[in-house]
Design an enzyme around this catalytic site. Structure first.
Site, PDB file in Angstrom:
ATOM      1  N   GLN A 247      10.139  -2.026   2.806  1.00 51.84           N
ATOM      2  CA  GLN A 247       8.973  -1.328   2.272  1.00 51.84           C
ATOM      3  C   GLN A 247       7.958  -1.014   3.367  1.00 51.84           C
ATOM      4  O   GLN A 247       7.569  -1.882   4.139  1.00 51.84           O
ATOM      5  CB  GLN A 247       8.333  -2.240   1.206  1.00 51.84           C
ATOM      6  CG  GLN A 247       7.100  -1.724   0.547  1.00 51.84           C
ATOM      7  CD  GLN A 247       6.463  -2.794  -0.328  1.00 51.84           C
ATOM      8  OE1 GLN A 247       6.409  -3.965   0.044  1.00 51.84           O
ATOM      9  NE2 GLN A 247       5.982  -2.394  -1.489  1.00 51.84           N
ATOM     10  N   CYS A 248       7.572   0.271   3.472  1.00 50.89           N
ATOM     11  CA  CYS A 248       6.431   0.657   4.307  1.00 50.89           C
ATOM     12  C   CYS A 248       5.578   1.617   3.495  1.00 50.89           C
ATOM     13  O   CYS A 248       5.791   1.761   2.293  1.00 50.89           O
ATOM     14  CB  CYS A 248       6.877   1.248   5.644  1.00 50.89           C
ATOM     15  SG  CYS A 248       7.746   2.823   5.541  1.00 50.89           S
ATOM     16  N   SER A 249       4.627   2.284   4.095  1.00 52.01           N
ATOM     17  CA  SER A 249       3.676   3.065   3.299  1.00 52.01           C
ATOM     18  C   SER A 249       4.354   4.145   2.458  1.00 52.01           C
ATOM     19  O   SER A 249       4.051   4.308   1.281  1.00 52.01           O
ATOM     20  CB  SER A 249       2.596   3.671   4.191  1.00 52.01           C
ATOM     21  OG  SER A 249       3.169   4.496   5.174  1.00 52.01           O
TER      22      SER A 249
END
EC number: 3.1.3.48
Length: 405
Positions: A247-249
Site C-alpha cells: 500500500q502507498c498513496s
C-alpha cells in the site's frame, strides 16, 4: 552457504549496467521507452479500466488512479457497495510463484471495504509505504488501532491490536479482524521515512525489510492454487489469494519499487535462474497495475538496493567495481536518440556487453595488479617468466572467478 559465483554474476551484470546508464545519461530515455512499451502492451492486450470509471465507482478511486479490469479484487456485493468494487489489483507472478495485492491509501468512507478485502482475501500482511501526512498533505485516514489498548470498528469489521512494536523507522502491529465469530489475523508493517518526495536510505530500507522477516510470518506467501477450492465453493468475490497487501498513496510507484526489490531479493536468496533485468520487472509490474510508472530516481534506487544487498552478502565483491568501471569505459557510447540502442537496456536478450570479452579484460587487469605487487618480491628471472605469462594471457587466459583475487 550462499553460492558466491551466482551472486557474483548478478552483481557484475547489474553493477556494470548501472555504470553504463549513468555514463550515457539515459535514465530518462530508458523510462520513456518503458512507458511507451507498457502503453503499447496495454492496448495490444486490450487491458481496459472501465470498472473503475463507472459512475458508481469513480469516487472510490484515489487521485484519479484507475486500476485494470482484468485483475481487480472483487468484493462480495453489499448495500453500500453493490458492485463489490475496490481500487486494488491482484499482481500474480506465476513464473516465480509470488503474488501481491496492490492498493492505495485508506480513505475515510472506503475503510470498511479495505477491511472486507483483507478478511475475504485472507491476506497475511499489510505493508504500508506512506505517512498519514506528507509535506502537509493528508494521505491516509486512520484505519487501524495505534496500540493494544485501542479497538476500532468499521462497518461490520472489528479491528483490535494484539501486539505493537516500534523500532525507529518501523511500526509493527499484529491486528485481528473480527466479523461475528470469525477472525483473521494480519501482520501490519508501517515504514516511516519514505514519501512521494524522497527515497529512504539503504540501511533504513533493509532494516525495515529484514524486520518484516524477523517479526512475523514471511512477507510473501507462495501462491496457492485456488482452482479446487473455487470448484467446491462458489465465491461471491475474488477467491482468497492469501496475498500480502502492498500500500502507498495511489498504489503506484512506491508499491512497484518495493515489489521489484522484494522479487529480486527472493530470486537471489533462493538462487533462482532469471535475467535479473530490473527494466523487465518494471514492465511486468506495469502490466499488473495502471499508474505504476517509476521516476528516474526510483529506478536508480532499485539498482542501489540490489547491488548493495549482494555486496553486503559478499564484501569481497566490492573490489570488482573498479574493474567493471574500466570495462564500461571500453563499451561504445549509446546514442540516446536510437531506439534500438536504448532498448538493449530493457530487453534481457539484447544486452550490449560481451561477457567473455569483459572477463578477459578484468582478468588481465587483475593479473597486472598481482604482477606489480610481486615486482619487489621476486627475482629478475621470475619477473621474465611472469611477463611471458602476461603476454600469453592477453589472448587466451580468463579467470573463472574474480573474488579473492
Amino acid at each position: 552457504m550462499t553460492n558466491i559465483r551466482e551472486d557474483e554474476n548478478i552483481f557484475m551484470f547489474l553493477c556494470e549496467k548501472w555504470i553504463l546508464i549513468n555514463k550515457n545519461h539515459i535514465w530518462n530515455r530508458i523510462n520513456q521507452r518503458i512507458n511507451i512499451i507498457a502503453d503499447f502492451d496495454r492496448y495490444q492486450r486490450a487491458r481496459t479500466i472501465s470498472e473503475g470509471q463507472r459512475t458508481e465507482n469513480i469516487h472510490r478511486n484515489i487521485y484519479g488512479a484507475v486500476p485494470y479490469d482484468y485483475n481487480l479484487v472483487n468484493l462480495t456485493s453489499t448495500q453500500r457497495n453493490p458492485l463489490g468494487y475496490i481500487n486494488a489489483s491482484v499482481a500474480e507472478f506465476p513464473e516465480i510463484g509470488r503474488h501481491y495485492i496492490i492498493t492505495g491509501a485508506a480513505q475515510d468512507t472506503q475503510i470498511p471495504f479495505f477491511w472486507q478485502m483483507v478478511f475475504e482475501q485472507k491476506s497475511p500482511a499489510i505493508v504500508m509505504l506512506l505517512e498519514d501526512v506528507e509535506l502537509g498533505i493528508e494521505k491516509s485516514d486512520k484505519y487501524f488501532p495505534n496500540n493494544t489498548r485501542e479497538e476500532l470498528k468499521f462497518g461490520i469489521y472489528d479491528i483490535t491490536c494484539k501486539e505493537f512494536v516500534k523500532r525507529n523507522i518501523l511500526e509493527y502491529r499484529l491486528l485481528e479482524v473480527s466479523v461475528g465469530n470469525e477472525t483473521h489475523q494480519v501482520h501490519h508493517y508501517k515504514f516511516h521515512g519514505w514519501t512521494e518526495f524522497n527515497l529512504p536510505k539503504y540501511e533504513d530500507f533493509m532494516a525495515f525489510y529484514n524486520t518484516m522477516k524477523e517479526v512475523g510470518v514471511p512477507l510473501l506467501a507462495v501462491m496457492k492454487n485456488n482452482c479446487m477450492s473455487s470448484f467446491f465453493k462458489k465465491y461471491h468475490h475474488t477467491p482468497p489469494t492469501n496475498a500480502p497487501i502492498i500500500q502507498c498513496s495511489t498504489g503506484g510507484a512506491r508499491c512497484g519499487v518495493f515489489i521489484i526489490i522484494d522479487i529480486l531479493i527472493n530470486l537471489i536468496d533462493n538462487r533462482i535462474k532469471n535475467s535479473y533485468s530490473i527494466e523487465w520487472w518494471m514492465l511486468k509490474v506495469r502490466s499488473k497495475r495502471n499508474h505504476s510508472a517509476l521516476t528516474n530516481q526510483q529506478h536508480s534506487f532499485i539498482y542501489d538496493i540490489i547491488i548493495k544487498y549482494i555486496r553486503t552478502r559478499h564484501n569481497q565483491l566490492r573490489h570488482l567495481e573498479k574493474y567493471l568501471e574500466a570495462h564500461a569505459n571500453t563499451v561504445r557510447m549509446i546514442d540516446s536518440t536510437n531506439t534500438e540502442d536504448v532498448d538493449k537496456f530493457i530487453k534481457p536478450r539484447d544486452w550490449i556487453v560481451d561477457f567473455d570479452e569483459r572477463d578477459r579484460l578484468i582478468g588481465k587487469l587483475q593479473f597486472r595488479k598481482r604482477l606489480k605487487i610481486e615486482k619487489d618480491q621476486v627475482s629478475e628471472q621470475k619477473l621474465v617468466h611472469l611477463k611471458s605469462q602476461l603476454h600469453l594471457f592477453q589472448d587466451t587466459y580468463k579467470y573463472e572467478s574474480y573474488v579473492l583475487q
